[in-house]
Design an enzyme around this catalytic site. Structure first.
Site, PDB file in Angstrom:
ATOM      1  N   ASP A 176       0.852  -1.200   0.000  1.00 17.21           N
ATOM      2  CA  ASP A 176       0.000   0.000   0.000  1.00 17.21           C
ATOM      3  C   ASP A 176       0.882   1.243   0.000  1.00 17.21           C
ATOM      4  OD1 ASP A 176      -3.126  -0.843   1.240  1.00 17.21           O
ATOM      5  OD2 ASP A 176      -1.493  -2.267   1.421  1.00 17.21           O
ATOM      6  N   GLU A 204      -5.086   7.603   0.445  1.00 17.56           N
ATOM      7  CA  GLU A 204      -5.519   6.907   1.664  1.00 17.56           C
ATOM      8  C   GLU A 204      -4.451   6.867   2.758  1.00 17.56           C
ATOM      9  OE1 GLU A 204      -6.823   2.847   1.176  1.00 17.56           O
ATOM     10  OE2 GLU A 204      -7.185   2.627   3.332  1.00 17.56           O
ATOM     11  N   ASP A 224      -6.281   5.560  -4.253  1.00 14.98           N
ATOM     12  CA  ASP A 224      -6.282   4.415  -3.338  1.00 14.98           C
ATOM     13  C   ASP A 224      -5.148   3.508  -3.805  1.00 14.98           C
ATOM     14  OD1 ASP A 224      -6.790   2.299  -1.670  1.00 14.98           O
ATOM     15  OD2 ASP A 224      -8.970   2.489  -1.852  1.00 14.98           O
ATOM     16  N   ILE A 233      -3.789   0.714  -2.740  1.00 13.89           N
ATOM     17  CA  ILE A 233      -4.354  -0.640  -2.908  1.00 13.89           C
ATOM     18  C   ILE A 233      -5.766  -0.581  -2.381  1.00 13.89           C
ATOM     19  CG2 ILE A 233      -4.340  -3.054  -2.196  1.00 13.89           C
ATOM     20  CD1 ILE A 233      -1.399  -3.102  -2.201  1.00 13.89           C
ATOM     21  N   ASP A 234      -6.714  -0.723  -3.264  1.00 17.92           N
ATOM     22  CA  ASP A 234      -8.094  -0.848  -2.829  1.00 17.92           C
ATOM     23  C   ASP A 234      -8.374  -2.340  -2.723  1.00 17.92           C
ATOM     24  OD1 ASP A 234     -10.714   0.007  -2.170  1.00 17.92           O
ATOM     25  OD2 ASP A 234     -11.356  -0.542  -4.201  1.00 17.92           O
ATOM     26  N   THR A 238      -7.341  -4.118   0.272  1.00 17.41           N
ATOM     27  CA  THR A 238      -6.140  -4.676   0.927  1.00 17.41           C
ATOM     28  C   THR A 238      -6.439  -6.065   1.496  1.00 17.41           C
ATOM     29  OG1 THR A 238      -5.431  -2.436   1.445  1.00 17.41           O
ATOM     30  CG2 THR A 238      -4.348  -4.191   2.661  1.00 17.41           C
ATOM     31  N   ASP A 259     -12.219   5.429  -2.649  1.00 14.75           N
ATOM     32  CA  ASP A 259     -12.808   4.105  -2.852  1.00 14.75           C
ATOM     33  C   ASP A 259     -13.761   4.054  -4.040  1.00 14.75           C
ATOM     34  OD1 ASP A 259     -11.648   2.384  -0.937  1.00 14.75           O
ATOM     35  OD2 ASP A 259     -12.841   3.310   0.659  1.00 14.75           O
TER      36      ASP A 259
END
Ligand SMILES: Nc1ncnc2c1ncn2[C@@H]1O[C@H](COP(=O)(O)O)[C@@H](OP(=O)(O)O)[C@H]1O
Ligand SMILES: [Mg+2]
Ligand SMILES: [Mg+2]
Ligand SMILES: [Mg+2]
Length: 424
Positions: free
Chosen positions: A119, A144, A206, A208-209, A211, A358
């Site tokens: 991330d 994020e 984001d 890593i959306d 996770t 998101d």
């Protein structure tokens, strides 16, 4: 070879500057960019003016990459090319980490949600590429992650791991003559602290959306969008584990298909998909069915992220017969945009506030593919209010034919259900 991390700043700078011009990139599908001597912004504040000068001298560094895209003539063509390059590079780091993730690569945030070295690494690489390649205006990013936990005592090891991962990813790509110090790593993460809002341009990331999906070995997405005067004007979704052509079974995978999809959309120019390693983009559109019986719907894999009983009841009222397709992340928006399914339902438990990162990239990919994305009352999503989305109850997405009956089913199902408090 990447210079070793942990070198004093001057040595690191000198080492980066000394690297000879590289040949054409071996793996990136894009032509080599004009090169900055090094990435001054994250090395020291005093170098910032130097970076601004260099950026002015590199007017359209990323433009070549957008030539084959429908969006080539749009006013956001350079930004789209930069966004695709940023997401593709970040995806490479994520894939490396997912293949051999270790327990020490994962931390728990204050809200108990997981965050991994990938991330952070993804956020750093996206910030770096955008800063290098988007050469006009000031840089603002709503992202994020932040560096707070990495600055605490005891975080030295994970910070070193992130620094190594980022520099190794950069060193593997001949189009970058850049290495980051640990201070640079922290600064790059914190370049995502913008509050966004209704005026000016803001990147929305984001890194890593999904996770939790990433940790399970499942679906995840690197989701990047650009807001201009409060409107999403472009979005890129990198989905390294999503089949390139379609999802043809309920587990979200299919045999024999190339895996890894890069969705993109620019306002007024439609939506496209291409492979993460750079096949020509193909135009995509949402499915055109107006018969709910033929419609299948997507929702979160995680039961804590959406009320599966409510979505089930909506689907039943609508007359959907297929079971839900549960996958993590904004890969759902990408799959919907190319017609793998007809509906996306998201109904978090009461009290949960949706974040713009998101949904921003996914929403424009779907709307530019001809679909609609609204809240449970049929209102458009408003990305101009800062880091959070201010909306009524839930988010739904489908094609124009099904939306009226879907909205009706949603209203009926909500009326019937007594909301239960969030388990989180
Ligand atoms: N209680 C909750 N309700 C709804 N969404 C939640 C949630 N807790 C976390 N999320 C969000 O759900 C996202 C994943 O969506 P999905 O369920 O579609 O895979 C997470 O993104 P991150 O993984 O980037 O943190 C997180 O922002
Ligand atoms: Mg998260
Ligand atoms: Mg997310
Ligand atoms: Mg995330």
């Amino acid at each position: 070879m990447a210079a070793r991390v942990g070198l004093p700043q001057q040595a690191l700078l000198a080492s980066a500057l000394a690297r000879s011009p590289s040949p054409s990139p071996a793996r990136l599908p894009y032509p080599p960019l004009l090169r900055l001597p090094t990435y001054c912004r994250f090395f020291s504040a005093s170098a910032d003016a130097g970076l601004q000068n260099l950026r002015r001298r590199l007017p359209f560094a990323a433009r070549a990459m957008s030539q084959r895209s429908e969006a080539a003539g749009s006013p956001y063509a350079a930004e789209l090319a930069a966004a695709k390059k940023a997401v593709s590079l970040a995806a490479r780091l994520c894939q490396t980490v997912q293949q051999e993730i270790e327990q020490s690569d994962v931390q728990s945030k204050a809200d108990k949600s997981p965050v991994t070295v990938a991330d952070y690494g993804s956020q750093i690489l996206v910030s770096l590429v955008l800063n290098m390649e988007v050469t006009t205006g000031s840089f603002s990013m709503v992202a994020e992650e932040d560096s707070e936990d990495l600055r605490k005592d005891g975080a030295e090891e994970i910070l070193e791991r992130i620094t190594d991962l980022v520099n190794e990813t950069l060193a593997e790509d001949a189009s970058f003559n850049i290495l980051l110090s640990q201070e640079g790593i922290l600064a790059a993460i914190d370049s995502g602290k913008s509050e966004g809002g209704p005026s000016g341009r803001h990147w929305v990331l984001d890194p890593i959306d999904g996770t939790k999906g990433f940790l399970r070995g499942g679906q995840y997405a690197i989701a990047l969008a650009l807001l201009d005067e409060g409107k999403v004007v472009l979005g890129v979704l990198g989905c390294p584990n999503l089949p390139l052509s379609s999802i043809n079974n309920l587990n979200g995978s299919s045999s024999g298909d190339q895996v890894g999809a890069l969705f993109s959309a620019t306002i007024g120019c439609g939506a496209e998909v291409q492979s993460l390693d750079g096949s020509p983009p193909q135009k995509i559109s949402v499915c055109s069915t107006d018969n709910p019986v033929n419609a299948s719907f997507f929702e979160s894999y995680e039961g804590a992220h959406t009320m599966h009983d409510l979505t089930g009841s909506i689907a039943e009222k609508l007359g959907v017969q297929a079971p839900p397709v549960r996958i993590d992340s904004q890969a759902k928006y990408g799959a919907l945009a190319r017609g793998d399914g007809a509906i996306y339902l998201r109904f978090p438990y009461k009290g949960y506030r949706e974040k713009i990162w998101d949904h921003a990239a996914g929403a424009i990919v779907v709307t530019e593919a001809g679909g609609l994305v609204t809240d449970a009352s049929g209102n458009d999503l408003d990305f101009s209010k800062g880091r959070f989305l201010d909306l009524d109850t839930g988010i739904i997405a489908t094609n124009k034919q099904l939306m009226p009956s879907l909205l009706k089913a949603v209203q009926e199902a909500i009326k019937e259900k007594d909301q239960v408090p969030s388990p989180l």
